[in-house]
Enzyme design. Structure first.
Site: not given
Ligand SMILES: [Mg+2]
Length: 184
Positions: A9, A138, A7, A127, A92, A41
């Site tokens: 970010d 993350d 990923d 994804k 991403t 998140f």
């Molecule tokens: Mg991320």
């Protein structure tokens, strides 16, 4: 050979620092939590309408995604993965309300890793559709329409401190051990 998905970010690009500094120079953002205070998140839970507007404006800033700093050790880790013979792709999700996000992400990869890597960059909102053996990310809970072929390695960030049950990456120097652990 292992196919490793990574990923951008807050995994290899320091999204949080850029977000925090944007808040710091915005009037009315004093009570908006900074990234080290994030419990999930979602950035807008519990925020007032005015604060939500500030958050959305920051997220829509032109070049926001092109100006992120690489996370310590991340660039070197990616190069080591290739040298070790792995197949590596960057995967991403774009912030769709930011008109330059997708192109900024490609520019970031180009700037910090080079053209060879921008060709290995997959921009997708799902994804789970991308096949691989492991995914460094993350985000605590990654869902989509498919059953993932990859095992996630959770890249530690304040917002995922409560997530359990995944192999964690606490620093890029440790990426090999994390891959071994995830594929065990
Ligand atoms: Mg991320």
């Amino acid at each position: 050979m292992t196919r490793i998905l990574v990923d951008l970010d807050d995994t290899i690009a320091d999204w949080s620092s850029r977000y925090d500094s944007a808040l710091n120079r915005t009037q009315g953002a004093e009570n908006i939590p900074r990234s080290h205070q994030h419990e999930s998140f979602d950035l807008t839970t519990g925020r007032t309408p005015a604060e939500k507007k500030i958050i959305h404006a920051i997220m829509a800033e032109h070049s926001f995604y092109a100006e992120l700093q690489p996370i310590t050790g991340a660039i070197r880790a990616l190069q080591e993965m290739v040298m070790d013979g792995h197949e590596v792709f960057l995967v991403t999700s774009p912030w769709v309300s930011n008109p330059t996000c997708a192109s900024d992400k490609l520019r970031w990869v180009e700037d910090h890793l080079g053209t060879e890597w921008s060709r290995r960059t997959i921009i997708t909102s799902d994804k789970t559709m991308i096949r691989g053996d492991v995914l460094f990310d993350d985000k605590g809970e990654i869902t989509g329409i498919a059953t993932p072929t990859w095992t996630q390695i959770l890249v530690s960030q304040p917002h995922n401190r409560h997530t359990e049950g995944l192999v964690r990456l606490r620093g890029w120097f440790n990426w090999r051990e994390a891959v071994m652990e995830a594929l065990k």
